[in-house]
Scaffold this motif. Structure first.
Motif, PDB file in Angstrom:
ATOM      1  N   LEU A 368       8.046  34.812  91.074  1.00 35.56           N
ATOM      2  CA  LEU A 368       8.029  34.856  92.542  1.00 35.56           C
ATOM      3  C   LEU A 368       9.029  33.860  93.127  1.00 35.56           C
ATOM      4  O   LEU A 368       9.722  34.162  94.112  1.00 35.56           O
ATOM      5  CB  LEU A 368       6.622  34.561  93.054  1.00 35.56           C
ATOM      6  N   GLY A 369       9.101  32.686  92.537  1.00 34.38           N
ATOM      7  CA  GLY A 369      10.063  31.699  93.014  1.00 34.38           C
ATOM      8  C   GLY A 369      11.493  32.151  92.833  1.00 34.38           C
ATOM      9  O   GLY A 369      12.338  32.000  93.741  1.00 34.38           O
ATOM     10  N   MET A 370      11.801  32.744  91.680  1.00 26.86           N
ATOM     11  CA  MET A 370      13.160  33.217  91.431  1.00 26.86           C
ATOM     12  C   MET A 370      13.500  34.391  92.334  1.00 26.86           C
ATOM     13  O   MET A 370      14.625  34.496  92.834  1.00 26.86           O
ATOM     14  CB  MET A 370      13.317  33.589  89.956  1.00 26.86           C
ATOM     15  N   VAL A 371      12.552  35.292  92.540  1.00 26.29           N
ATOM     16  CA  VAL A 371      12.771  36.392  93.476  1.00 26.29           C
ATOM     17  C   VAL A 371      13.091  35.856  94.864  1.00 26.29           C
ATOM     18  O   VAL A 371      13.991  36.354  95.562  1.00 26.29           O
ATOM     19  CB  VAL A 371      11.522  37.310  93.531  1.00 26.29           C
ATOM     20  N   THR A 372      12.390  34.828  95.277  1.00 28.01           N
ATOM     21  CA  THR A 372      12.560  34.280  96.618  1.00 28.01           C
ATOM     22  C   THR A 372      13.934  33.669  96.822  1.00 28.01           C
ATOM     23  O   THR A 372      14.517  33.779  97.910  1.00 28.01           O
ATOM     24  CB  THR A 372      11.477  33.220  96.893  1.00 28.01           C
ATOM     25  N   LEU A 373      14.489  33.039  95.792  1.00 26.86           N
ATOM     26  CA  LEU A 373      15.699  32.245  96.027  1.00 26.86           C
ATOM     27  C   LEU A 373      16.997  32.850  95.520  1.00 26.86           C
ATOM     28  O   LEU A 373      18.068  32.567  96.072  1.00 26.86           O
ATOM     29  CB  LEU A 373      15.523  30.846  95.434  1.00 26.86           C
ATOM     30  N   VAL A 374      16.991  33.696  94.459  1.00 26.56           N
ATOM     31  CA  VAL A 374      18.249  34.084  93.821  1.00 26.56           C
ATOM     32  C   VAL A 374      19.107  34.951  94.741  1.00 26.56           C
ATOM     33  O   VAL A 374      20.302  34.677  94.933  1.00 26.56           O
ATOM     34  CB  VAL A 374      17.981  34.805  92.486  1.00 26.56           C
ATOM     35  N   ALA A 375      18.550  36.005  95.316  1.00 23.54           N
ATOM     36  CA  ALA A 375      19.349  36.869  96.190  1.00 23.54           C
ATOM     37  C   ALA A 375      19.856  36.136  97.433  1.00 23.54           C
ATOM     38  O   ALA A 375      21.035  36.256  97.784  1.00 23.54           O
ATOM     39  CB  ALA A 375      18.546  38.113  96.571  1.00 23.54           C
ATOM     40  N   PRO A 376      19.022  35.358  98.130  1.00 19.19           N
ATOM     41  CA  PRO A 376      19.548  34.588  99.264  1.00 19.19           C
ATOM     42  C   PRO A 376      20.613  33.573  98.872  1.00 19.19           C
ATOM     43  O   PRO A 376      21.543  33.316  99.636  1.00 19.19           O
ATOM     44  CB  PRO A 376      18.298  33.893  99.825  1.00 19.19           C
ATOM     45  N   LEU A 377      20.497  32.996  97.681  1.00 17.44           N
ATOM     46  CA  LEU A 377      21.508  32.045  97.225  1.00 17.44           C
ATOM     47  C   LEU A 377      22.858  32.736  97.102  1.00 17.44           C
ATOM     48  O   LEU A 377      23.880  32.231  97.582  1.00 17.44           O
ATOM     49  CB  LEU A 377      21.074  31.432  95.895  1.00 17.44           C
ATOM     50  N   THR A 378      22.883  33.909  96.463  1.00 15.21           N
ATOM     51  CA  THR A 378      24.129  34.659  96.311  1.00 15.21           C
ATOM     52  C   THR A 378      24.697  35.042  97.668  1.00 15.21           C
ATOM     53  O   THR A 378      25.908  34.906  97.916  1.00 15.21           O
ATOM     54  CB  THR A 378      23.888  35.916  95.474  1.00 15.21           C
ATOM     55  N   ALA A 379      23.847  35.540  98.559  1.00 17.16           N
ATOM     56  CA  ALA A 379      24.313  35.952  99.877  1.00 17.16           C
ATOM     57  C   ALA A 379      24.900  34.775 100.648  1.00 17.16           C
ATOM     58  O   ALA A 379      25.916  34.915 101.342  1.00 17.16           O
ATOM     59  CB  ALA A 379      23.160  36.580 100.664  1.00 17.16           C
ATOM     60  N   THR A 380      24.296  33.609 100.527  1.00 18.18           N
ATOM     61  CA  THR A 380      24.775  32.438 101.266  1.00 18.18           C
ATOM     62  C   THR A 380      26.104  31.946 100.713  1.00 18.18           C
ATOM     63  O   THR A 380      26.978  31.493 101.473  1.00 18.18           O
ATOM     64  CB  THR A 380      23.726  31.315 101.211  1.00 18.18           C
ATOM     65  N   VAL A 381      26.280  32.024  99.417  1.00 21.09           N
ATOM     66  CA  VAL A 381      27.570  31.666  98.814  1.00 21.09           C
ATOM     67  C   VAL A 381      28.679  32.543  99.379  1.00 21.09           C
ATOM     68  O   VAL A 381      29.740  32.060  99.790  1.00 21.09           O
ATOM     69  CB  VAL A 381      27.504  31.799  97.280  1.00 21.09           C
ATOM     70  N   LEU A 382      28.450  33.859  99.426  1.00 22.48           N
ATOM     71  CA  LEU A 382      29.468  34.784  99.917  1.00 22.48           C
ATOM     72  C   LEU A 382      29.724  34.597 101.405  1.00 22.48           C
ATOM     73  O   LEU A 382      30.853  34.764 101.880  1.00 22.48           O
ATOM     74  CB  LEU A 382      29.041  36.220  99.640  1.00 22.48           C
ATOM     75  N   ALA A 383      28.684  34.279 102.144  1.00 26.60           N
ATOM     76  CA  ALA A 383      28.811  34.136 103.588  1.00 26.60           C
ATOM     77  C   ALA A 383      29.471  32.829 104.011  1.00 26.60           C
ATOM     78  O   ALA A 383      29.858  32.677 105.168  1.00 26.60           O
ATOM     79  CB  ALA A 383      27.431  34.227 104.242  1.00 26.60           C
ATOM     80  N   SER A 384      29.624  31.893 103.094  1.00 29.00           N
ATOM     81  CA  SER A 384      30.106  30.565 103.462  1.00 29.00           C
ATOM     82  C   SER A 384      31.618  30.418 103.344  1.00 29.00           C
ATOM     83  O   SER A 384      32.149  29.346 103.642  1.00 29.00           O
ATOM     84  CB  SER A 384      29.420  29.502 102.582  1.00 29.00           C
TER      85      SER A 384
END
Length: 484
Positions: A368-384
Motif C-alpha cells: 500500500l505504501g509503495m502504491v501510494t508513492l511510486v506513481a506520484p514520484l515519477t509524475a513529479t519528476v517529469l513535471a519538475s
C-alpha cells in the motif's frame, strides 16, 4: 515518421520483443535476492560476497544506464538493444557456470553493463517505432507486461532455486535471448536520434561507476578494519568530486548540473534516495530473514513478497490519477510513512513466523505504501523539468534509486552489526535484522519529512507519465524523452 500500428502483426512482434528483453533485466533484479542463501551455501560465500552478488550488478547498471540510452540514440536503438540482450545473456551464462564467488561477482558486473544497454533501449524502441496514436497504448502494455514479469520473478526464482538449482536463475536468460534476438532483427525497425550529436561522456560515466564501486567496497569491507578500506573510501569520495567537476565543465555532460536548478526536481530526487535506500535494504535482508530465520524455502520466500508487487501492478495507475487531483505532496508524505510502518511490522517475523499473522500484514502495508508513492514520484519528476528534458530527468531519477539501493545493501549490514558469517546463524541474523528494520523505517521518515517540506504541486500543463502501470520494486519506471 514511424507508422507501425499496435494492432498489426509487426506491432505485436515489437511489443513482444521489447517486453521480453526488458523482462530479462527486471527478473534478474528481483529473483537473485531469493537465491542468495543457497548461493552462499553452495559456493561457501561470506555475507560480503552475497552483498557483492547484488551490488556488482547495480554498480554498472546505475553508473552506465544514462550512457546506454545515448548510445542507442547515436548508433541505432535496435542495434544497441540487441547488443545489450546478447551481452546480458553471455554474462548470465557466465553467472550460471561460476565456480567461485569471485567469478560470480565479476559476471554480475558484466550483466549490469548489458542491462544498461537494453533497459532504456526497450522503451526507446516502442517510442520510435509506433504510430503516434498508438505509442501511449503500447507503452501501457509494455509497462503492464513488465509488471507481470516482476510479479512472477520471485515466484519463478524460488521455484528454480528449490528445483533445478540457483544456477538456472541465470541460465534461463540464455534461451530467452535466443528467442529475443532473431525476432528483434526480423521485426523491429532500426531508428536513431536525428539530433544526437556531440561527444559521449565516457569519462563521466566511468567516474560515476568507479565512485559507486569504491564507496560500496569500503562499506562492505569495513568490518575487516584494514587500511585499504580507508584508502578506498577516500578514493571513492575523490572520484565523486571529480565526477561533479567533469559534469560541470563538459559541453555535453551525461548528467547536466543545470537540471538541478529546479528545486522540485532536487527535492524529489532526495526523497527518491531515502525511499529506495530503505527499499534496497529491506528486500535484500527480508529474503534472507525469511529463509535463514523463519525457515521458509526459497519458493515460499519468493511467494511471500508477491502481494507487494501485485498491489503495485493493480493499483499504481489509480494512485497516479488520485495524485493528479490531490497533488504530489500528500502521497509522497503518506507513502513513505506507510512503508516505515511495514518495516516495523516486520519485527514480528522471527523463528517459526506464521505467514498469515506475521508476514502478510507487513507485506500488505508495504504494498500500500509503495502504491501510494511510486506513481506520484515519477509524475513529479517529469513535471519538475522542461518537456525536452523529461527523458533525462527520468533516467537520473532511476539511476539515483538504483545507486541508493546498492549503497543500502552495502552499508546497512555494517550499521546493523552483521558479521561476515551472520547469515549462517539464525539467532545472529535475527538480532541484526531487528536492528536494521528500524533504521530503514527512520530513513523513510526522513524521506516523508523532505516531501512534506519541499514538494509542491506542479504546473497544470506539465508532462504526465506514460508508464502508469508499474510492478518493479527496485526502481521507479523509466520514461522516454520522445513524445507523440
Amino acid at each position: 515518421m514511424p507508422d507501425v500500428r499496435l494492432a498489426s502483426s509487426q506491432g505485436r512482434w515489437i511489443l513482444f520483443t521489447t517486453v521480453l528483453g526488458s523482462s530479462m533485466a527486471m527478473l534478474d533484479s528481483t529473483v537473485v535476492n531469493v537465491a542468495l542463501p543457497t548461493i552462499g551455501r553452495d559456493l561457501d560465500a561470506s555475507l560480503s560476497a552475497l552483498q557483492w552478488t547484488v551490488n556488482a550488478y547495480m554498480v554498472t547498471l546505475a553508473g552506465l544506464i544514462l550512457l546506454g540510452g545515448s548510445l542507442g540514440d547515436r548508433y541505432g536503438r535496435r542495434r544497441i538493444f540487441v547488443l545489450g540482450v546478447v551481452w546480458f545473456a553471455a554474462a548470465s551464462l557466465l553467472c550460471g557456470l561460476a565456480p567461485t564467488p569471485g567469478v560470480l561477482i565479476g559476471a554480475r558486473a558484466l550483466q549490469g553493463i548489458g542491462g544498461a544497454l537494453l533497459t532504456p533501449g526497450s522503451l526507446a524502441l516502442i517510442q520510435a517505432s509506433f504510430h503516434p496514436d498508438d505509442r501511449s497504448p503500447a507503452v501501457g502494455l509494455w509497462s503492464g507486461f513488465g509488471g507481470i514479469g516482476a510479479a512472477v520473478g520471485p515466484f519463478l526464482g524460488g521455484w528454480l532455486v528449490d528445483g533445478p538449482g540457483w544456477r538456472w536463475v541465470f541460465l534461463l536468460n540464455v534461451p530467452l535471448a535466443l528467442l529475443c534476438v532473431p525476432v528483434a532483427l526480423r521485426h523491429v525497425p532500426e531508428s536513431s536520434g536525428k539530433r544526437a550529436h556531440g561527444r559521449f561522456d565516457v569519462l563521466g560515466a566511468a567516474l560515476g561507476a568507479v565512485s559507486l564501486a569504491l564507496v560500496t567496497y569500503a562499506l562492505i569491507e569495513a568490518p575487516g578494519g584494514s587500511p585499504a578500506v580507508a584508502v578506498t573510501a577516500v578514493a571513492g569520495v575523490a572520484a565523486a568530486v571529480a565526477f561533479v567537476y567533469v559534469e560541470k565543465h563538459r559541453a555535453d555532460p551525461m548528467l547536466p548540473p543545470g537540471i538541478f536548478a529546479s528545486r522540485q526536481f532536487t527535492a524529489v530526487n532526495l526523497v527518491t534516495l531515502c525511499v529506495y535506500a530503505a527499499f534496497g535494504g529491506f528486500f535484500f535482508l527480508t529474503a534472507l530473514q525469511l529463509q535463514v530465520v523463519a525457515g521458509y524455502s526459497a519458493l515460499q520466500a519468493g511467494t511471500a513478497l508477491l502481494p507487494t508487487t501485485a498491489l503495485m501492478l493493480l493499483f499504481s495507475a489509480r494512485s497516479g490519477a488520485l495524485a493528479d487531483r490531490t497533488g504530489p505532496r500528500l502521497p509522497l508524505t503518506v507513502g513513505p510513512l506507510l512503508c516505515a510502518a511495514a518495516m516495523l511490522l516486520m519485527l514480528r517475523v522471527g523463528v517459526g513466523a506464521d505467514y498469515l499473522t506475521d508476514v502478510l500484514p507487513a507485506v500488505l502495508v508495504m504494498g500500500l505504501g509503495m502504491v501510494t508513492l511510486v506513481a506520484p514520484l515519477t509524475a513529479t519528476v517529469l513535471a519538475s523539468v522542461d518537456t525536452a528534458r523529461a527523458g533525462l530527468a527520468s533516467g537520473i531519477n532511476n539511476a539515483a534509486a538504483r545507486a541508493a539501493g546498492l549503497v543500502a545493501v552495502a552499508g546497512l549490514p555494517l550499521v546493523a552489526g552483521m558479521g561476515p558469517e551472520a547469515y549462517r546463524s539464525a539467532s545472529a541474523f535475527d538480532a541484526a535484522f531487528d536492528r536494521a528494520m528500524p533504521i530503514c523505517a527512520a530513513v523513510l521518515v526522513v524521506g516523508a519529512a523532505l516531501a512534506f517540506a519541499l514538494v509542491r504541486r506542479p504546473a497544470p500543463d506539465c508532462r504526465h507519465p506514460e508508464c502508469r502501470t508499474h510492478g518493479c520494486i527496485t526502481s521507479p519506471p523509466l520514461e522516454s524523452g520522445h513524445r507523440p
